[in-house]
Design a protein around this motif. Structure first.
Motif, short mmCIF file in Angstrom:
data_model
loop_
_atom_site.label_atom_id
_atom_site.label_comp_id
_atom_site.label_asym_id
_atom_site.label_seq_id
_atom_site.Cartn_x
_atom_site.Cartn_y
_atom_site.Cartn_z
N ASN A 293 -1.01 12.02 -7.19
CA ASN A 293 -1.73 10.76 -6.97
C ASN A 293 -0.88 9.57 -7.43
O ASN A 293 -0.87 8.52 -6.79
CB ASN A 293 -3.05 10.79 -7.72
CG ASN A 293 -3.92 9.60 -7.38
OD1 ASN A 293 -4.51 9.54 -6.30
ND2 ASN A 293 -4.01 8.64 -8.28
N ARG A 297 0.30 6.49 -5.06
CA ARG A 297 0.00 5.10 -5.41
C ARG A 297 1.25 4.22 -5.35
O ARG A 297 1.16 3.02 -5.07
CB ARG A 297 -0.62 5.02 -6.81
CG ARG A 297 -2.07 5.40 -6.87
CD ARG A 297 -2.64 5.18 -8.26
NE ARG A 297 -2.61 3.76 -8.61
CZ ARG A 297 -3.56 2.90 -8.29
NH1 ARG A 297 -4.61 3.31 -7.59
NH2 ARG A 297 -3.47 1.64 -8.66
N LYS A 301 -1.39 2.33 -2.22
CA LYS A 301 -2.52 2.40 -3.14
C LYS A 301 -3.82 2.76 -2.42
O LYS A 301 -4.69 3.42 -3.01
CB LYS A 301 -2.70 1.06 -3.86
CG LYS A 301 -1.60 0.75 -4.86
CD LYS A 301 -1.90 -0.54 -5.61
CE LYS A 301 -0.82 -0.82 -6.65
NZ LYS A 301 -1.10 -2.07 -7.40
N ALA A 304 -4.53 6.57 -2.21
CA ALA A 304 -4.63 7.35 -3.43
C ALA A 304 -6.08 7.70 -3.74
O ALA A 304 -7.01 7.03 -3.28
CB ALA A 304 -4.02 6.59 -4.60
#
Length: 306
Positions: A293, A297, A301, A304
């Motif tokens: 994750n 990101r 973003k 995610a």
């Protein structure tokens, strides 16, 4: 805070059953992970007394996984099979969802979707017998076909080289239809005007899929992949135990962490060892999800998990 609860009481009541389920079946059982560090022995005084009175052994239960000669084999099998399942499952599930979405006759599409979705509801015990009907050395369908063409029958449950392919095919047959539903639902939610505008600009089907469908599916693809990575150290016990029929000659290609722990628990009865294995799988899965994750990101973003 109280005012917010009152204003959102209907929504909170809707969430309450799910929250209670997670509380009782996911969070409260975490207390039992202490068994992984104890030599658990049952006491007549009850479960909690058994945990308290059991001898503390620290990391000894984890040696069951890491000091055995099979540690490399079961870890390799678990990781490689799951990597293949994630990769092929993703590609084929997205492709199947796109194909179903492009079928003009929606009634026919529902028939296809139901047919592909049905195997998911079959027990692995049933699937194991289906596989046996094809692979039986005496009356299996595949050996009958080989005999018809003059080839020698194969003792499938003794030949290791075929089983990586067999297990992958059986998994995909069972899980593909279910996994494609998520992507199909996402495709159905795409604004149709985007496709209409693309058609006016002269875009063909493949161009529409490449420039509209796949980019808009990328967030859900990323999320599903991240969730799958979190379970990469978990193997489907039914697949690896029932389909090969627990054949000892196939252990080098079919034995995974879950089946190894089950066999160890069955032979030794040490609950602490199985708890240690479960804790190990959970911690590694958690670290992998956090790491994956974090990487996602860095690039996007919006795709995610958190």
């Amino acid at each position: 805070m109280i005012r917010n609860i009152i204003n959102n009481k209907v929504m909170l009541l809707m969430v309450l059953p799910g929250a209670l389920w997670f509380l009782f079946f996911s969070y409260l059982p975490m207390v039992g992970t202490v068994i992984a560090f104890k030599e658990y022995r049952y006491s007549r005084d009850g479960f909690w007394a058994s945990i308290i009175n059991s001898k503390w052994v620290g990391w000894d239960n984890f040696k069951f996984l890491f000091t055995t000669n099979d540690a490399y084999v079961i870890t390799r099998n678990t990781l490689l099979y799951n990597a293949v399942f994630i990769l092929l499952g993703l590609v084929l599930s997205v492709a199947m969802a796109i194909v179903l979405a492009e079928i003009a006759n929606k009634k026919l599409a529902k028939v296809y979707q139901t047919g592909m979705f049905l195997p998911y509801f079959l027990s692995w015990v049933v699937v194991g017998y289906f596989a046996f009907s094809f692979l039986s050395s005496e009356s299996g369908v595949l050996n009958q076909i080989l005999s018809y063409f003059g080839a020698e029958p194969i003792n499938w449950y003794s030949e290791k080289k075929y089983w990586p392919v067999i297990l992958v095919l059986v998994y995909l047959w069972k899980a593909l239809g279910y996994n494609s539903v998520v992507y199909l639902a996402a495709i159905m939610g795409i604004d149709k005007s985007l496709y209409e505008a693309a058609m006016i600009d002269g875009a063909g089907k493949f161009q529409q899929i490449k420039n509209i469908t796949l980019p808009l599916l990328s967030p859900i693809i990323t999320i599903m992949t991240l969730l799958a990575i979190g379970k990469i150290f978990y193997a489907d016990f039914g697949l690896f135990y029932q389909v090969p029929r627990n054949s000892g000659t196939l252990y080098s290609v079919t034995n995974v962490i879950d089946t190894y722990v089950y066999q160890g628990l069955k032979s030794t009865g040490e609950i602490g060892m199985s708890t240690a294995a479960g804790l190990y799988q959970s911690v590694v899965g958690f670290v992998l999800v956090i790491t994956s994750n974090y990487i996602v990101r860095k690039f996007n973003k919006d795709s995610a998990l958190f």
